[in-house]
Design a protein around this motif. Structure first.
Motif, PDB file in Angstrom:
ATOM      1  N   MET A   1      10.721  25.523  21.419  1.00  0.00           N
ATOM      2  CA  MET A   1      11.337  26.811  21.685  1.00  0.00           C
ATOM      3  C   MET A   1      10.309  27.934  21.620  1.00  0.00           C
ATOM      4  SD  MET A   1      14.114  28.333  22.483  1.00  0.00           S
ATOM      5  CE  MET A   1      14.731  30.005  22.572  1.00  0.00           C
ATOM      6  N   ASN A   2       9.363  27.841  20.623  1.00  0.00           N
ATOM      7  CA  ASN A   2       8.324  28.860  20.493  1.00  0.00           C
ATOM      8  C   ASN A   2       7.418  28.876  21.705  1.00  0.00           C
ATOM      9  OD1 ASN A   2       9.265  29.744  18.058  1.00  0.00           O
ATOM     10  ND2 ASN A   2       7.936  28.413  16.839  1.00  0.00           N
ATOM     11  N   ARG A   4       8.279  27.971  24.712  1.00  0.00           N
ATOM     12  CA  ARG A   4       9.066  28.548  25.799  1.00  0.00           C
ATOM     13  C   ARG A   4       9.084  30.061  25.704  1.00  0.00           C
ATOM     14  NH1 ARG A   4      10.596  27.006  30.860  1.00  0.00           N
ATOM     15  NH2 ARG A   4      12.582  27.970  31.467  1.00  0.00           N
ATOM     16  N   TYR A   5       9.287  30.583  24.499  1.00  0.00           N
ATOM     17  CA  TYR A   5       9.304  32.034  24.306  1.00  0.00           C
ATOM     18  C   TYR A   5       7.946  32.631  24.660  1.00  0.00           C
ATOM     19  CZ  TYR A   5      10.037  36.607  22.190  1.00  0.00           C
ATOM     20  OH  TYR A   5      10.154  37.956  21.991  1.00  0.00           O
ATOM     21  N   GLU A   6       6.883  31.973  24.269  1.00  0.00           N
ATOM     22  CA  GLU A   6       5.545  32.490  24.568  1.00  0.00           C
ATOM     23  C   GLU A   6       5.310  32.531  26.069  1.00  0.00           C
ATOM     24  OE1 GLU A   6       1.794  34.084  24.104  1.00  0.00           O
ATOM     25  OE2 GLU A   6       3.436  33.894  22.665  1.00  0.00           O
ATOM     26  N   MET A   8       7.660  32.832  28.333  1.00  0.00           N
ATOM     27  CA  MET A   8       8.488  33.940  28.819  1.00  0.00           C
ATOM     28  C   MET A   8       7.771  35.275  28.616  1.00  0.00           C
ATOM     29  SD  MET A   8      12.246  32.781  27.382  1.00  0.00           S
ATOM     30  CE  MET A   8      12.763  34.490  27.273  1.00  0.00           C
ATOM     31  N   TYR A   9       7.222  35.437  27.419  1.00  0.00           N
ATOM     32  CA  TYR A   9       6.553  36.711  27.091  1.00  0.00           C
ATOM     33  C   TYR A   9       5.328  36.925  27.982  1.00  0.00           C
ATOM     34  CZ  TYR A   9       4.438  40.446  24.373  1.00  0.00           C
ATOM     35  OH  TYR A   9       3.884  41.645  23.989  1.00  0.00           O
ATOM     36  N   GLU A  42      15.134  34.217  32.563  1.00  0.00           N
ATOM     37  CA  GLU A  42      15.502  34.020  31.161  1.00  0.00           C
ATOM     38  C   GLU A  42      15.087  35.215  30.316  1.00  0.00           C
ATOM     39  OE1 GLU A  42      14.333  30.292  29.400  1.00  0.00           O
ATOM     40  OE2 GLU A  42      14.599  29.243  31.304  1.00  0.00           O
ATOM     41  N   ALA A  43      13.939  35.807  30.623  1.00  0.00           N
ATOM     42  CA  ALA A  43      13.476  36.967  29.860  1.00  0.00           C
ATOM     43  C   ALA A  43      14.446  38.138  30.009  1.00  0.00           C
ATOM     44  CB  ALA A  43      12.071  37.368  30.323  1.00  0.00           C
ATOM     45  N   SER A  46      17.910  37.154  28.178  1.00  0.00           N
ATOM     46  CA  SER A  46      17.811  37.107  26.719  1.00  0.00           C
ATOM     47  C   SER A  46      17.612  38.478  26.096  1.00  0.00           C
ATOM     48  CB  SER A  46      16.641  36.202  26.305  1.00  0.00           C
ATOM     49  OG  SER A  46      15.399  36.814  26.649  1.00  0.00           O
ATOM     50  N   LEU A  48      14.699  40.046  26.296  1.00  0.00           N
ATOM     51  CA  LEU A  48      13.271  40.253  26.094  1.00  0.00           C
ATOM     52  C   LEU A  48      12.763  41.331  27.040  1.00  0.00           C
ATOM     53  CD1 LEU A  48      10.544  39.391  24.834  1.00  0.00           C
ATOM     54  CD2 LEU A  48      10.370  37.660  26.645  1.00  0.00           C
TER      55      LEU A  48
END
Length: 318
Positions: A1-2, A4-6, A8-9, A42-43, A46, A48
């Motif tokens: 998950m981390n 994936r978030y990275e 996205m960011y 997704e960003a 969510s 973000l």
């Protein structure tokens, strides 16, 4: 998950801030272009990435300009065909109000909400916008002689809290007290004073306009908050509707209406201390009440359909 978030960011930063193309981002991150597209989607979903518009100055039609000039508000007109039924009219206006409300909120805000039929439509069209440190505050009491009001009101406020990841503060008092002295006593209670202190610091408010004569019945007049004798007295006193359960005449006066000594919502004078105040109306038959609300300077923004706007202008003889 981390991971994936990275991703996205990184994708969002490169695309929205640095202006890189999806092809370039895909190359840098060693992903396919479709994967980058999904990351950006997704960003946004969510929270973000928050895409906002510049502050809307209101619609530019002659009708909107007439109302804006007369009442000192930004008018956001919603085109709805004349033959539309009441449900469609409410839904169309609520869609624009939901978008405007979603764009208006921000981190660390106190967001005031007056419950009612109109707001129950608006909350269905809120966008997802996670906020930091914001609180949704109920602006007027909701209990009556038969019900606490919490299931109906709590659902409205919690929907807003969920959309914005905001804390929700209910106001657990009646919509109207039976006696002015009871209200005065309750206003000294610390639990009530805590909510009143939040009311005094609101950054944004959203509300509808209740009407004694609306085609779509206003909740406060149809759900047991008043009996027939109360209604007769209000009509005799020139009352046409309410904002936040504070009753108004068409000329915008309210201070000398006896029933308001028992009301629990913010008065027009208290509303005027809130920087942004979004009033939502979708019923031409509520025009007298809306004229009263606008003359009382309750709103900075009016979200309204064209038929209702014309009825307001006609009623105010503009």
């Amino acid at each position: 998950m981390n991971d994936r978030y990275e991703d996205m960011y990184q994708a969002a930063t490169r695309y929205y801030i640095q202006g890189e193309t999806m092809e370039s981002i895909a190359h840098q991150l060693r992903l396919s272009r479709s994967s980058v597209s999904r990351l950006l989607k997704e960003a946004r979903e969510s929270g973000l990435v928050r895409i906002s518009l510049a502050d809307h100055t209101g619609s530019q039609s002659p009708l909107a300009a007439t109302l804006a000039s007369a009442f000192g508000v930004r008018v956001h007109l919603v085109p709805v065909r004349e033959s539309a039924n009441e449900n469609l009219r409410f839904d169309q206006v609520a869609r624009l109000a939901g978008r405007l409300f979603t764009e208006a909120v921000d981190d660390h805000q106190l967001i005031g909400v007056a419950w009612g039929v109109t707001l129950s439509h608006v909350v269905r069209h809120l966008g997802r916008r996670p906020l930091v440190g914001s609180t949704v505050v109920q602006m007027n009491g909701g209990a009556n002689q038969r019900s606490s009001g919490i299931p109906y009101i709590g659902e409205i406020l919690q929907s807003i809290g969920d959309a914005f990841d905001a804390k929700v503060v209910l106001f657990p008092v009646p919509a109207f007290f039976d006696y002015p002295a009871t209200k005065q006593a309750m206003w000294r209670e610390r639990s009530v004073q805590n909510v009143l202190r939040l009311h005094a610091k609101l950054d944004l408010a959203v509300f509808g306009v209740g009407s004694l004569q609306g085609v779509v019945p206003s909740h406060v007049y149809s759900a047991g908050y008043m009996d027939s004798r109360d209604m007769e007295k209000l009509v005799a006193d020139g009352v046409v509707g309410d904002v936040c359960t504070v009753l108004l005449r068409e000329d915008g006066t309210y201070i000398d209406i006896d029933y308001n000594q028992r009301a629990t919502g913010l008065t027009p004078a208290e509303l005027q201390t809130i920087p942004r105040r979004i009033c939502v109306v979708a019923d031409p038959s509520r025009a007298p009440a809306v004229v009263g609300a606008l003359r009382a300077r309750t709103a900075t923004d009016l979200v309204v359909d064209e038929s209702t706007a014309r009825a307001i202008a006609d009623r105010a003889r503009l």
